[in-house]
Design an enzyme around this catalytic site. Structure first.
Site, PDB file in Angstrom:
ATOM      1  N   HIS A  94       0.870  -1.175   0.000  1.00 35.23           N
ATOM      2  CA  HIS A  94       0.000   0.000   0.000  1.00 35.23           C
ATOM      3  C   HIS A  94       0.907   1.225   0.000  1.00 35.23           C
ATOM      4  CE1 HIS A  94      -2.452  -2.904   2.405  1.00 35.23           C
ATOM      5  NE2 HIS A  94      -3.500  -2.310   1.904  1.00 35.23           N
ATOM      6  N   ASP A 109       1.999   2.095   3.554  1.00 36.53           N
ATOM      7  CA  ASP A 109       2.862   1.270   4.394  1.00 36.53           C
ATOM      8  C   ASP A 109       4.322   1.358   3.961  1.00 36.53           C
ATOM      9  OD1 ASP A 109       0.726  -1.280   3.337  1.00 36.53           O
ATOM     10  OD2 ASP A 109       2.662  -1.019   2.380  1.00 36.53           O
ATOM     11  N   ASP A 114      -5.025 -13.869  -2.242  1.00 35.71           N
ATOM     12  CA  ASP A 114      -4.325 -13.524  -1.011  1.00 35.71           C
ATOM     13  C   ASP A 114      -4.388 -14.777  -0.146  1.00 35.71           C
ATOM     14  OD1 ASP A 114      -3.697 -11.012  -1.815  1.00 35.71           O
ATOM     15  OD2 ASP A 114      -4.766  -9.954  -0.225  1.00 35.71           O
ATOM     16  N   ASP A 153      -5.778 -13.481   9.506  1.00 33.14           N
ATOM     17  CA  ASP A 153      -4.654 -13.405   8.553  1.00 33.14           C
ATOM     18  C   ASP A 153      -3.504 -14.337   8.923  1.00 33.14           C
ATOM     19  OD1 ASP A 153      -5.672 -11.587   6.702  1.00 33.14           O
ATOM     20  OD2 ASP A 153      -4.871  -9.834   7.728  1.00 33.14           O
ATOM     21  N   ASP A 161      -0.854 -12.446   2.160  1.00 32.64           N
ATOM     22  CA  ASP A 161      -1.419 -11.385   2.996  1.00 32.64           C
ATOM     23  C   ASP A 161      -1.677 -12.001   4.373  1.00 32.64           C
ATOM     24  OD1 ASP A 161      -2.594  -9.238   4.099  1.00 32.64           O
ATOM     25  OD2 ASP A 161      -4.327  -9.148   2.774  1.00 32.64           O
TER      26      ASP A 161
HETATM   27  C1  XUL Z   1      -7.609  -6.504   4.486  1.00 30.71           C
HETATM   28  C2  XUL Z   1      -6.815  -6.963   3.344  1.00 30.71           C
HETATM   29  C3  XUL Z   1      -5.970  -5.913   2.707  1.00 30.71           C
HETATM   30  C4  XUL Z   1      -5.869  -6.004   1.221  1.00 30.71           C
HETATM   31  C5  XUL Z   1      -5.096  -4.860   0.602  1.00 30.71           C
HETATM   32  O1  XUL Z   1      -8.337  -7.469   5.101  1.00 30.71           O
HETATM   33  O2  XUL Z   1      -6.818  -8.125   2.995  1.00 30.71           O
HETATM   34  O3  XUL Z   1      -4.730  -5.937   3.304  1.00 30.71           O
HETATM   35  O4  XUL Z   1      -5.284  -7.196   0.815  1.00 30.71           O
HETATM   36  O5  XUL Z   1      -5.616  -3.630   0.942  1.00 30.71           O
HETATM   37 CO    CO Z   2      -5.842  -9.121   1.421  1.00 29.47          CO
END
Ligand code: XUL
Ligand code: CO
Length: 436
Positions: A100, A103, A295, A308, A338
């Site tokens: 991002h 970040d 992800d 996550d 992710d």
């Molecule tokens: C949030 C998420 C984010 C996106 C990118 O849950 O998964 O980190 O992958 O903005």
């Molecule tokens: Co994500």
């Protein structure tokens, strides 16, 4: 000075190795179904969790020990993180990364100061990409952390916020393009609502449609040809996120004439929060030819939020790889971690254990999926289950040659249907277990 002085390049040592800092299954150059494992999996490391995650949760401070941060803050900290991140990707052998805007570089006091910070860091990212050969899978703008985005970004009730978000995405597209990014992701952030009592849903969705069209137009204007993705998630931070699942996203894209410009970036823990499996959302996307990237993380069965965690379930990775191979492999997408280490796993070394485990879990999933495909019994079973559609009546229906009237006439003559056959769920579950 290296950030991980005691860790060298992670090597493939095979399933018998007891070395925790080696791959047991991921052998980048090994050929599976005519292409290398590296080309199938296209692993990507995320900047936000890996570099910025410090273990903070609602009940406690950060725990992460990150010696390279040594009292730094702001732009100095951002600069110090860049070489550490690329040392990590290089040692891991991950070919891609994702970030991002906010970040990699800190928020400034104004938009132009933020842009300046970003430019400073993008220069360093570019140098490191060149030095290591690590490429950008996708970029994105962080439109959810700053208080200005408390009501959302493109769906905010405040038009100025929409404008700020547009300016931020414009810049993020420019730097993604400059860094050779192969894609650009929109994750909804706070595009949703906490209560419908204060919300004009239709107006918010129309504005989101407008926003995404502006992004498509701007990408065209600057010659950015990367793939746009939407990343569905049903809730958290809002009670309801507009991009709630694959089906909702596809409907939104269709309604606003955006389907040809977007694919989906599906995240396992988001699919499960939506009450689906990852395999379900992948099949929904595949059906619309809109499966773009994943992800790769997982939730915790006992927790109802987005934990996550790194993927370790071989069932999950097998299912993911079966769907990805069904579409002929990734084109622009990849397996993007992710995922974050647990708060209790606070040492730098834990970043390696986490990613090595995720990469090995996906490598096993890939090999198992290839074995299931080679064996052919699963595909044959499914094909055979639908054989009534291949000839006779089924074929006529699928060719559009039947009507309620003709079907009634057919059934009146026949009197009763052909007998059904067992779905054999347990037989198939046992079959899959033969390979896992
Ligand atoms: C949030 C998420 C984010 C996106 C990118 O849950 O998964 O980190 O992958 O903005
Ligand atoms: Co994500």
């Amino acid at each position: 000075m290296p950030a991980f002085p005691n860790i060298g390049k992670i090597a493939f040592e095979g399933p018998k190795s007891k070395n925790p800092l080696a791959f047991k299954h991921y052998d980048a150059g090994e050929i599976v179904e005519g292409r290398t494992m590296a080309a199938h999996l296209r692993f990507s490391v995320v900047y936000w969790h890996t570099m910025c995650g410090n273990g903070t949760d609602m009940f406690g401070w950060g725990t992460a020990v990150r010696p390279w941060e040594k009292g730094l803050s702001g732009l100095d900290l951002a600069k110090a993180r860049v070489p550490v991140f690329f040392e990590f990707c290089e040692k891991l052998g991950a070919p891609y990364y994702a970030f991002h805007d906010r970040d990699v570089a800190p928020h400034g006091k104004t938009l132009s100061e933020s842009n300046k910070h970003l430019d400073t860091i993008v220069k360093l990212l570019k140098q490191q990409q060149k030095r290591t050969g690590v490429k950008l899978l996708w970029g994105t703008a962080q439109l959810f952390a700053h208080p200005r985005y408390c009501h959302g970004a493109a769906t905010s009730c405040n038009a100025d916020v929409f404008a700020f978000a547009a300016a931020q995405v414009k810049k993020a597209l420019e730097v993604t393009h400059e860094l050779g990014g192969e894609g650009y992701t929109f994750w909804g952030g706070r595009e949703g609502y906490s209560t419908l009592w204060n919300t004009n849903m239709k107006r918010e969705l129309d504005n989101l449609g407008r926003f995404l069209h502006m992004a498509v137009d701007y990408a065209k204007a600057i010659g950015f040809k990367g793939q746009f993705y939407i990343e569905p998630k049903p809730k958290e931070p809002t009670k309801h996120q507009y991009d709630s699942d694959a089906a909702a996203c596809l409907n939104f894209l269709r309604e606003y004439g955006l389907l040809k410009h977007f694919k989906l970036n599906l995240e396992t823990n988001h699919a499960t929060l939506a009450g689906h499996t990852m395999q379900h959302d992948m099949q929904v996307a595949l059906g619309a030819k809109a499966l773009g990237s994943i992800d790769a993380n997982t939730g915790d069965e006992l927790l109802g939020w987005d934990t996550d965690q790194f993927p370790t379930s071989i069932y999950l990775t097998t299912q993911c790889m079966l769907e990805i191979m069904k579409m002929g492999g990734f084109t622009t997408g990849g397996v993007n971690f992710d995922a974050k280490v647990r708060r209790e796993s606070f040492e730098p070394e834990d970043l390696f254990h986490a990613h090595i485990g995720g990469m090995d879990a996906f490598a096993r999933g890939l090999k198992i999926a290839a074995a299931i495909r080679k064996d052919g019994r699963l595909a044959t079973f499914v094909k055979n289950r639908y054989r009534s559609w291949d000839t006779g009546l089924g074929r006529e229906i699928e060719k559009g040659k039947a009507s309620f009237k003709s079907l009634e006439a057919y059934m009146l003559k026949k009197g009763e249907t052909e007998a059904n056959e067992s779905g054999r769920q347990e037989f198939l579950e046992n079959l899959i277990n033969e390979f896992i």
